[in-house]
Design an enzyme around this catalytic site. Structure first.
Site, short mmCIF file in Angstrom:
data_model
loop_
_atom_site.label_atom_id
_atom_site.label_comp_id
_atom_site.label_asym_id
_atom_site.label_seq_id
_atom_site.Cartn_x
_atom_site.Cartn_y
_atom_site.Cartn_z
N ASN A 7 35.23 13.09 19.26
CA ASN A 7 36.09 12.65 18.17
C ASN A 7 36.49 13.91 17.40
O ASN A 7 35.73 14.41 16.58
CB ASN A 7 35.31 11.67 17.28
CG ASN A 7 36.13 11.11 16.16
OD1 ASN A 7 37.27 11.52 15.95
ND2 ASN A 7 35.56 10.17 15.43
N ARG A 83 38.44 9.97 21.47
CA ARG A 83 39.03 9.09 20.48
C ARG A 83 40.36 9.71 20.03
O ARG A 83 40.42 10.89 19.69
CB ARG A 83 38.11 8.96 19.27
CG ARG A 83 38.72 8.08 18.22
CD ARG A 83 37.98 8.19 16.92
NE ARG A 83 38.48 7.21 15.99
CZ ARG A 83 38.65 7.43 14.71
NH1 ARG A 83 38.37 8.60 14.20
NH2 ARG A 83 39.10 6.49 13.92
N HIS A 172 41.31 1.55 13.45
CA HIS A 172 39.96 0.99 13.68
C HIS A 172 39.93 0.02 14.87
O HIS A 172 39.03 -0.81 14.96
CB HIS A 172 39.43 0.22 12.44
CG HIS A 172 39.18 1.07 11.24
ND1 HIS A 172 39.43 0.63 9.96
CD2 HIS A 172 38.69 2.33 11.13
CE1 HIS A 172 39.11 1.59 9.10
NE2 HIS A 172 38.66 2.62 9.78
N ARG A 231 41.51 6.14 -0.74
CA ARG A 231 42.90 5.69 -0.45
C ARG A 231 43.26 4.47 -1.30
O ARG A 231 42.42 3.58 -1.48
CB ARG A 231 43.03 5.33 1.03
CG ARG A 231 43.04 6.54 1.94
CD ARG A 231 43.04 6.15 3.40
NE ARG A 231 41.81 6.58 4.05
CZ ARG A 231 41.42 6.24 5.26
NH1 ARG A 231 42.17 5.46 5.99
NH2 ARG A 231 40.28 6.67 5.77
N GLU A 375 31.59 2.41 17.96
CA GLU A 375 32.84 2.84 18.59
C GLU A 375 32.58 3.75 19.78
O GLU A 375 33.31 3.71 20.77
CB GLU A 375 33.71 3.57 17.54
CG GLU A 375 34.27 2.61 16.51
CD GLU A 375 34.66 3.28 15.21
OE1 GLU A 375 33.76 3.61 14.43
OE2 GLU A 375 35.85 3.47 14.97
#
Ligand code: AMP
Length: 388
Positions: A7, A83, A172, A231, A375
């Protein structure tokens, strides 16, 4: 199959080497501060934690160090899964790396410039350094690719939408897909209309009907939807024009503010970490209280939106840092959904475990579960499916 999952970010590179059959993690770690002074690798190898302070002027050096470290593990790497944050309009599912698919990752990179360019570079480096190993691209957007058009289309002029590929892509997706797979298995096929609530420092909900994404709360980028650590989530889009014209802020300043200086951090004035915000609330800080209320209000509101996209919901799943760990926030959201018949059992909600578990009462209209996401395992399973 032993799969190395990578990742990559612009200045970091997370890795995990795991066995798809047993789920055993042989090694994992993070190369931090790539291209910056003071770079180091924090890792766990054969269960032992360590830190390696090494110079990493670029991603190529970082990949070299990771492979050197992994020589200390008795598990030869048989494939690599990458990823990729943005798969754009090209990836309805994961894909083996070829010149063409790697080109697509670069072509869609303007939609996620901080991630895709670094990810594409790392894929190229791995191919180049280890030509005998197969590489697989696992885009975080793929699970959302086949949402109905009424969910993904934005009500903008068609020529703009088509030329610039402006639409809802979501994010996601690998986590939401893992959640569906696990819940389906755990409940023995009983779940049909599932809202997966991935609540971490980034947060999104996904409406999943019989394994297919019907809608999700993130949009063109991961800024949309819920209030997150830093965010802001959904706002009136005209806020951007207003701040540009009236506050004299540049587009880059607004971008940074909305992505990095907003959310729980801005409202609480204390922290982007939900633990600190809850602690502040408990100490009587009113800004923290408002931040918590805004967070739970938006999760409940968008949960109902996801349910509407499936014309019903039978299962709610909490996952990621907050969803897996904060019994307080799980209960506060569930309370706001009481009108939908959601009831959680306080004792089950307080249980701490790494296993999937039900936390609702038997008479709850919607079954509520906590399912730890994974994940990396999902990515590794895709590598096995495509290369194994
Ligand atoms: P993630 O991005 O999935 O790593 O999630 C990060 C978020 O999870 C932060 O807001 C943390 O406050 C929250 N989190 C992690 N561990 C816990 C915990 N034990 N209790 C409450 N929140 C937690």
């Amino acid at each position: 199959m032993n799969v190395l999952v990578i990742n990559a970010g612009s200045s970091s590179l997370k890795f995990q080497l795991l066995d798809t059959q047993t789920g055993t993690v042989f090694a994992k770690g993070n190369c931090e501060r790539i291209g910056i002074d003071g770079s180091f690798i924090g890792y766990t190898l054969n269960g032992e934690k360590g830190t390696l302070e090494v110079e990493m002027p670029d991603h190529r050096t970082a990949v070299g160090h990771v492979f050197d470290l992994l020589k200390g593990v008795d598990a030869p790497i048989e494939g690599i899964g990458h990823r990729v944050v943005q798969g754009g309009w090209y990836f309805p599912e994961s894909a083996v790396v070829t010149d063409e698919t790697l080109g697509w990752v670069r072509e869609v990179a303007p939609l996620a410039p901080l991630h895709n360019y670094a990810e594409a570079d790392v894929i190229e480096i791995c191919r180049d350094m280890f030509p005998d190993l197969g590489n697989v691209i696992v885009p975080d957007t793929a699970f959302h690719y086949n949402m109905p058009e009424h969910a993904w289309r934005y009500a903008l002029p068609r020529d703009v939408v088509d030329k610039y590929h402006v639409r809802k892509y979501g994010a996601h997706g690998t986590s939401h897909r893992y959640i569906w797979r696990t819940v389906n298995e755990f409940l023995g096929g009983e779940a049909h209309k599932v809202v997966s609530c991935h609540l971490g420092s980034g947060a999104s909900l996904c409406a999943i009907e019989d394994g297919r994404c019907k809608d999700t709360t993130m949009g063109l980028t991961p800024l949309d939807g819920l209030i997150m650590g830093t965010r802001c989530g959904t706002l009136d889009p005209a806020t951007v024009f207003y701040l540009y014209r009236e506050a004299g802020m540049s587009i880059d300043e607004i971008d940074t503010m909305m992505n990095k200086q907003s959310g729980l951090l801005a409202v609480s004035g204390v922290s982007s970490d939900s633990r600190d915000v809850i602690a502040g609330m408990e100490e009587g800080n009113n800004d923290c209280k408002v931040a918590v209320e805004m967070f739970t209000y938006r999760v409940a509101q968008l949960f109902a939106e996801m349910a509407a996209s499936m014309e019903g919901v039978d299962t709610m799943v909490y996952t990621a840092g907050i969803g897996e760990n904060s019994d307080y926030l799980r209960a506060a959201v569930a309370e706001r959904l009481g009108w939908m018949g959601v009831k959680i059992d306080p004792e089950l909600n307080a249980v701490r475990s790494d296993d999937p578990r039900v936390i609702s009462t038997p008479d709850s209209a919607i079954k509520v579960l906590v399912v730890p996401t994974n994940e990396e395992l999902m990515i590794a399973l895709d590598v096995e499916a495509l290369l194994g």
